[in-house]
Design a protein around this motif. Sequence first.
Motif, PDB file in Angstrom:
ATOM      1  N   LEU A  59       0.857  -1.171   0.000  1.00 36.75           N
ATOM      2  CA  LEU A  59       0.000   0.000   0.000  1.00 36.75           C
ATOM      3  C   LEU A  59       0.896   1.224   0.000  1.00 36.75           C
ATOM      4  CD1 LEU A  59      -2.955   1.045   0.258  1.00 36.75           C
ATOM      5  CD2 LEU A  59      -2.630   1.020   2.736  1.00 36.75           C
ATOM      6  N   CYS A  60       0.674   2.126  -0.909  1.00 39.88           N
ATOM      7  CA  CYS A  60       1.451   3.357  -0.993  1.00 39.88           C
ATOM      8  C   CYS A  60       0.867   4.371  -0.020  1.00 39.88           C
ATOM      9  CB  CYS A  60       1.448   3.893  -2.420  1.00 39.88           C
ATOM     10  SG  CYS A  60       2.269   2.801  -3.601  1.00 39.88           S
ATOM     11  N   GLY A  61       1.459   4.458   1.148  1.00 41.87           N
ATOM     12  CA  GLY A  61       0.941   5.342   2.168  1.00 41.87           C
ATOM     13  C   GLY A  61      -0.248   4.731   2.872  1.00 41.87           C
ATOM     14  N   SER A  71      -2.378   1.792   8.550  1.00 39.65           N
ATOM     15  CA  SER A  71      -1.519   2.961   8.732  1.00 39.65           C
ATOM     16  C   SER A  71      -0.044   2.577   8.801  1.00 39.65           C
ATOM     17  CB  SER A  71      -1.921   3.714  10.005  1.00 39.65           C
ATOM     18  OG  SER A  71      -1.816   2.867  11.142  1.00 39.65           O
ATOM     19  N   SER A  72       0.225   1.292   8.957  1.00 42.09           N
ATOM     20  CA  SER A  72       1.611   0.823   9.016  1.00 42.09           C
ATOM     21  C   SER A  72       1.654  -0.625   8.556  1.00 42.09           C
ATOM     22  CB  SER A  72       2.158   0.951  10.439  1.00 42.09           C
ATOM     23  OG  SER A  72       1.391   0.154  11.341  1.00 42.09           O
ATOM     24  N   VAL A 123       2.513  -4.460   3.466  1.00 47.34           N
ATOM     25  CA  VAL A 123       3.594  -3.484   3.576  1.00 47.34           C
ATOM     26  C   VAL A 123       3.041  -2.110   3.214  1.00 47.34           C
ATOM     27  CG1 VAL A 123       5.881  -2.806   2.775  1.00 47.34           C
ATOM     28  CG2 VAL A 123       5.311  -5.237   3.012  1.00 47.34           C
ATOM     29  N   VAL A 124       3.191  -1.168   4.139  1.00 46.13           N
ATOM     30  CA  VAL A 124       2.750   0.202   3.903  1.00 46.13           C
ATOM     31  C   VAL A 124       4.001   1.062   3.690  1.00 46.13           C
ATOM     32  CG1 VAL A 124       1.494   2.179   4.810  1.00 46.13           C
ATOM     33  CG2 VAL A 124       0.689  -0.139   5.313  1.00 46.13           C
ATOM     34  N   ALA A 144      11.139   0.399  -7.766  1.00 42.66           N
ATOM     35  CA  ALA A 144      10.835  -0.759  -6.933  1.00 42.66           C
ATOM     36  C   ALA A 144      11.706  -0.705  -5.676  1.00 42.66           C
ATOM     37  CB  ALA A 144      11.069  -2.036  -7.729  1.00 42.66           C
ATOM     38  N   PRO A 145      11.305  -1.308  -4.556  1.00 44.53           N
ATOM     39  CA  PRO A 145      10.116  -2.167  -4.473  1.00 44.53           C
ATOM     40  C   PRO A 145       8.816  -1.412  -4.249  1.00 44.53           C
ATOM     41  CG  PRO A 145      11.236  -2.165  -2.382  1.00 44.53           C
ATOM     42  CD  PRO A 145      12.079  -1.324  -3.295  1.00 44.53           C
ATOM     43  N   GLU A 146       8.893  -0.075  -3.924  1.00 43.46           N
ATOM     44  CA  GLU A 146       7.647   0.642  -3.675  1.00 43.46           C
ATOM     45  C   GLU A 146       6.740   0.623  -4.905  1.00 43.46           C
ATOM     46  OE1 GLU A 146      10.786   3.059  -1.363  1.00 43.46           O
ATOM     47  OE2 GLU A 146      10.675   1.749  -3.092  1.00 43.46           O
TER      48      GLU A 146
END
Length: 728
Positions: A436-438, A476-477, A501-502, A559-561
């Motif tokens: 999750l992006c953010g 949130s995390s 994973v956030v 990556a990896p984001e």
Amino acid sequence: MIQNLDSIINLDKSKASSLILSKKTSNSIPIINATGDQIYCPQTSIKIVTDVSIMDADDSSIDSVFIQISTGYNIAQDLLSLSGAHPTIISNWNQNRGLLILSSSTPGNQVPYIEFINAIKDVEYTNISLKPTGNRSFSISLDKLGYLPSNKHYYEFVPKNEIPWDLAVVAAEARTYFGIKGYLVTILSPDEQQLAAEQLDGEGWIGGSDVELEGRWKWMTGPEKGLAFFSNLESTPIAGFFISKPRSTGANLIYANWNRSTKYWYDGIPIYEPNNLRDTDGFDEDYAHITVPGIGTRGTWNDLNNLGSTKAPHKPVGYIVEYGGMPGDPLIQIATSTVLTIPQITEITENSRCGTGTIGLGAKSNLGIIQWYDQETGGIVLGTCEIFITPTISSTTTYYIETKYPFCAKSSTRTPVVATILNIPVITTPNSKFSLCGEGFLTLSAATTEGTIYWYSEPTGSSLFAVGTSLTRFFSSSTTLYIEAVNDYCTTGARIPVEVVVYDLPVFEDLEIIKCKAEEVTLSSTLNGIDYLWSTGEKTTTIKTLIPGFYNVAVTKPAPESCTLIQNITVIERPIPIIKNVLVDENTVTINLTNPANFYEYSIDGSYFQSSSIFTNAPSGLHTAIVRDTKSCSSASQQFVVIIIPKFFTPNEDNYNDYWEIKGLLNYPDAEVIIFDRYGKILKQLYATSLGWNGKLDGNELPATDYWFVFKIDKTSPEIRGHFSLKR
């Protein structure tokens, strides 16, 4: 109209003994005994007695004998019939009552007891079902009243049109049957219900009432008088006051058989009997009555008021009398009974397991041995036991059982018993990691071959928080969840982790770019990434544009984001300012725009620019108002004159304010000012070159007071009128 109570009692007493015996000269009561408790083998016929005897000190013949299936009667399956040759006797089968009547083949003649005895021995019972259930009791009576072997009581329906409940109670208690006291029937069991309410020729009052306490039903007659048998009462806000609760099925304290099929609904909930509703005449329905055929299930009960209804189907047409159980009742043997026991499966226990293996199944019977098969018909016996362990099986399998009684050539249809194999679920979700992006909401999904997915926050324990193939939750995390699949009671075993994973996102703001008209600007993002996609379709890091408006760029992080962030850029083109007017109030100047905006700045004569459009202490004279935007893209200007009209003057020759004059008038050569007194008399005319007025007329000083003026800049401009004060 109903008859009075005395006439009812006298009439009923005349019919209290219905024994059809003619030529009797004494009160001797015949005695009948029968033997023949036997086993009934399915798919056969059997005689209901093995022997029977009749003793009568007064007579040797009778009109009729009544044989009834008094316990366990199944109207769709059971049949009594007379076999053999009995020329003096005919039989009549009443299917509704389960009653076989043997009577003289010659109307009006009696038949000797011995011939009836022989005929009774030839009465056969047949059940057409391939799998009959329950047992059967047969009452054999020398009189037409119904006889229940389990309590040795007799039952009679007495027709009496429109009789009230309270009079039916009195009339029933006035009746006797060979010395046995009568009372309005009390029904305490399913067997008694079937005989008294379903197998008599008529429907009528029974002995139940809740007249003492609304919703609390008691038997009010016979040996059970005062015994509570049903409750659907509820308390109300008024202390000590109760009402019935017709929307509840209530509670059977002993036994009750109220009509549960209803056409009445309230707020979407059916109203059951007893509903205790006030009827159209305003009376409470406090008395129990057997319903007529066609109203609910045959023989069920309804509550009516004491008078009943004046119209069918709830119009009272009689009452049901029970004889037996009262203190001092004599013992009579005018009826006897036999019992047939039917070998049958009385209980089965099905079972299941997870995956391939053996399963234990169970069964019980009332007679004989239980035989297990893997086929509905034929096949070999797999076991003869109450507990059967299947061979190893990998799929759900149906086994069949039957009760084998040694003396029965045929058995009933086999009963299926299912051994269920439950598949062990396997989680087939290929993705065990979600990103999750953010912070935000994320939908997680999982799949299984069988059963249901359960989501947990811990690898063990009872931390269940969701059920289903998908889960949407705010994260949130970064965190780890756990899933398990359950098919009935079969599980996947250890819970499988699902990682969320956030990724932290950079803090950024949307951009705003100001441009002048026809100016080309370069747009670029403050974000760094590996891919850029502009709303214009371009994929470069920067773009150029002449066009104002809204733009955005999607920047994808490495990556990896691999998160894609969108930054909005607004291009604003500043318009050319348009001066609407310049307002002058003495020495206060206000510059008004047609298109005001906060990015314009203002000046008088260009010496100083300010954000406010209002100037104070402007000197008299000709000036230029200037407006420009803060980027100096464009500007506008307009000339204006400041003219100051004094409010008063003091002509006392001190060389200060001795003349009234309009400053700046020299800039308007066509200007003219006319001064008046309060009566409209012209005192002075001033022009652009005039020195002013000294407060005199023809050399004489005028008094201190207010004077008026009319001022015109030129012949085409509007007049400016006002007044001022002369002070001395």
